[in-house]
Scaffold this motif. Structure first.
Motif, PDB file in Angstrom:
ATOM      1  N   LEU A 297      -5.272  13.377   6.980  1.00  0.00           N
ATOM      2  CA  LEU A 297      -4.128  13.889   6.231  1.00  0.00           C
ATOM      3  C   LEU A 297      -2.872  13.110   6.578  1.00  0.00           C
ATOM      4  O   LEU A 297      -2.091  12.723   5.686  1.00  0.00           O
ATOM      5  N   ALA A 298      -2.654  12.851   7.868  1.00  0.00           N
ATOM      6  CA  ALA A 298      -1.464  12.127   8.309  1.00  0.00           C
ATOM      7  C   ALA A 298      -1.459  10.697   7.785  1.00  0.00           C
ATOM      8  O   ALA A 298      -0.418  10.187   7.349  1.00  0.00           O
ATOM      9  N   ILE A 299      -2.611  10.031   7.826  1.00  0.00           N
ATOM     10  CA  ILE A 299      -2.702   8.662   7.315  1.00  0.00           C
ATOM     11  C   ILE A 299      -2.419   8.628   5.820  1.00  0.00           C
ATOM     12  O   ILE A 299      -1.686   7.748   5.324  1.00  0.00           O
ATOM     13  N   THR A 300      -2.984   9.578   5.084  1.00  0.00           N
ATOM     14  CA  THR A 300      -2.759   9.645   3.637  1.00  0.00           C
ATOM     15  C   THR A 300      -1.283   9.835   3.327  1.00  0.00           C
ATOM     16  O   THR A 300      -0.725   9.147   2.452  1.00  0.00           O
ATOM     17  N   ILE A 301      -0.645  10.750   4.021  1.00  0.00           N
ATOM     18  CA  ILE A 301       0.775  11.017   3.781  1.00  0.00           C
ATOM     19  C   ILE A 301       1.611   9.777   4.074  1.00  0.00           C
ATOM     20  O   ILE A 301       2.459   9.368   3.263  1.00  0.00           O
ATOM     21  N   PHE A 302       1.384   9.164   5.236  1.00  0.00           N
ATOM     22  CA  PHE A 302       2.210   8.023   5.638  1.00  0.00           C
ATOM     23  C   PHE A 302       2.089   6.868   4.647  1.00  0.00           C
ATOM     24  O   PHE A 302       3.102   6.340   4.167  1.00  0.00           O
ATOM     25  N   VAL A 303       0.865   6.463   4.321  1.00  0.00           N
ATOM     26  CA  VAL A 303       0.669   5.301   3.454  1.00  0.00           C
ATOM     27  C   VAL A 303       1.115   5.600   2.032  1.00  0.00           C
ATOM     28  O   VAL A 303       1.788   4.781   1.379  1.00  0.00           O
ATOM     29  N   TRP A 304       0.759   6.780   1.518  1.00  0.00           N
ATOM     30  CA  TRP A 304       1.114   7.122   0.139  1.00  0.00           C
ATOM     31  C   TRP A 304       2.626   7.219  -0.035  1.00  0.00           C
ATOM     32  O   TRP A 304       3.189   6.663  -0.988  1.00  0.00           O
TER      33      TRP A 304
END
Length: 267
Positions: A97-104
């Motif tokens: 979830l954190a990776i998705t939020i950061f990159v998106w």
């Protein structure tokens, strides 16, 4: 006075130019209107994120990694370090979830680096005369993302404490009391809990929106200057904006992790 380009009235002065670039491509009217540019740009960037990371996963090797694998691994290490330092419970969801939020969020913020008139001029050939390319400069989008975070907070709380435990916490924290005092303080506790719960998505959405809207507006104002002033001011501002774009994506991700960590802690 306006001039005509492809049968469409083009902005004739600075005020109209700014208003034109701050207008959304919409479907519907009033409160039922949908900002199509925000929706499609954010959706396409989401697919870009999935495509890049899927490609990196398929090409991953235990030997000498390529540039793409190095880049993706660097991002994952950055996010994992943040998650490990802020989230102390066990969850298989929090890191993805954190990776998705950061990159998106970073990709959406980075749309600000495109020349102000580039995509709008391209789409004019297809009969589209309004376009805002920075989804995070749309408060509807940032607030929508923050509502998603709010639902995650509630979901994590219920999973960690159970429906009864979470409901009990709403009426007993932050002022823990016993006996008759607990009954009188229950409404006060509930109000404070609701204020805290609602303040999180509001602060998340407005912080990201405010920074990206300001950045978008500055680029629009720079585009109104003579060409030599655009190069003189646009270059340094774009370099500084790289920090803002990255920092705002990191802050949104980090605060989400912190809020979810607080959600699973017992008070």
């Amino acid at each position: 006075m306006t001039t005509e380009h492809g049968g469409h009235a083009a902005p004739a002065n600075a005020t109209q130019y700014i208003q034109h670039h701050l207008s959304h491509l919409q479907s519907g009217e009033g409160t039922a209107a949908i900002n199509l540019d925000t929706f499609w740009v954010s959706a396409l960037l989401g697919l870009v994120f999935l495509g890049i990371f899927s490609l990196a996963a398929r090409r991953a090797t235990s030997g000498v990694p390529g540039r793409l694998q190095n880049f993706v691994e660097w991002i994952m290490e950055l996010v994992n370090d943040t998650v490990n330092s802020a989230f102390h419970a066990k969850s298989a969801v929090i890191a993805p979830l954190a990776i998705t939020i950061f990159v998106w969020v970073w990709l959406m913020n980075a749309m600000d680096f495109l020349p102000v008139d580039f995509l709008p001029r391209v789409l004019e050939f297809f009969g589209v005369y309004k376009l805002r390319v920075v989804p995070t400069a749309d408060v509807n989008h940032t607030f929508g993302m923050s509502i998603g975070v709010l639902l995650c907070i509630i979901g994590f709380s219920i999973k960690a404490k159970g429906v009864g435990g979470w409901g009990k916490e709403l009426f007993t924290a932050p002022f823990h009391a016993h006996g008759v005092a607990a009954i009188f303080l229950a409404p006060v506790n509930f109000i404070f809990q609701m204020l805290e719960l609602l303040a999180k998505p509001i602060s998340l959405s407005l912080r990201l929106f405010g920074n990206m809207y300001a950045g978008e507006l500055i680029f629009i104002l720079i585009a109104l200057l003579p060409w030599w002033a655009q190069w003189l001011l646009g270059g340094p501002w774009a370099i500084f904006h790289i920090l803002i774009v990255t920092l705002q994506a990191f802050v949104f991700m980090a605060l989400t992790v912190v809020y979810l960590s607080l959600a699973v802690e017992k008070h």
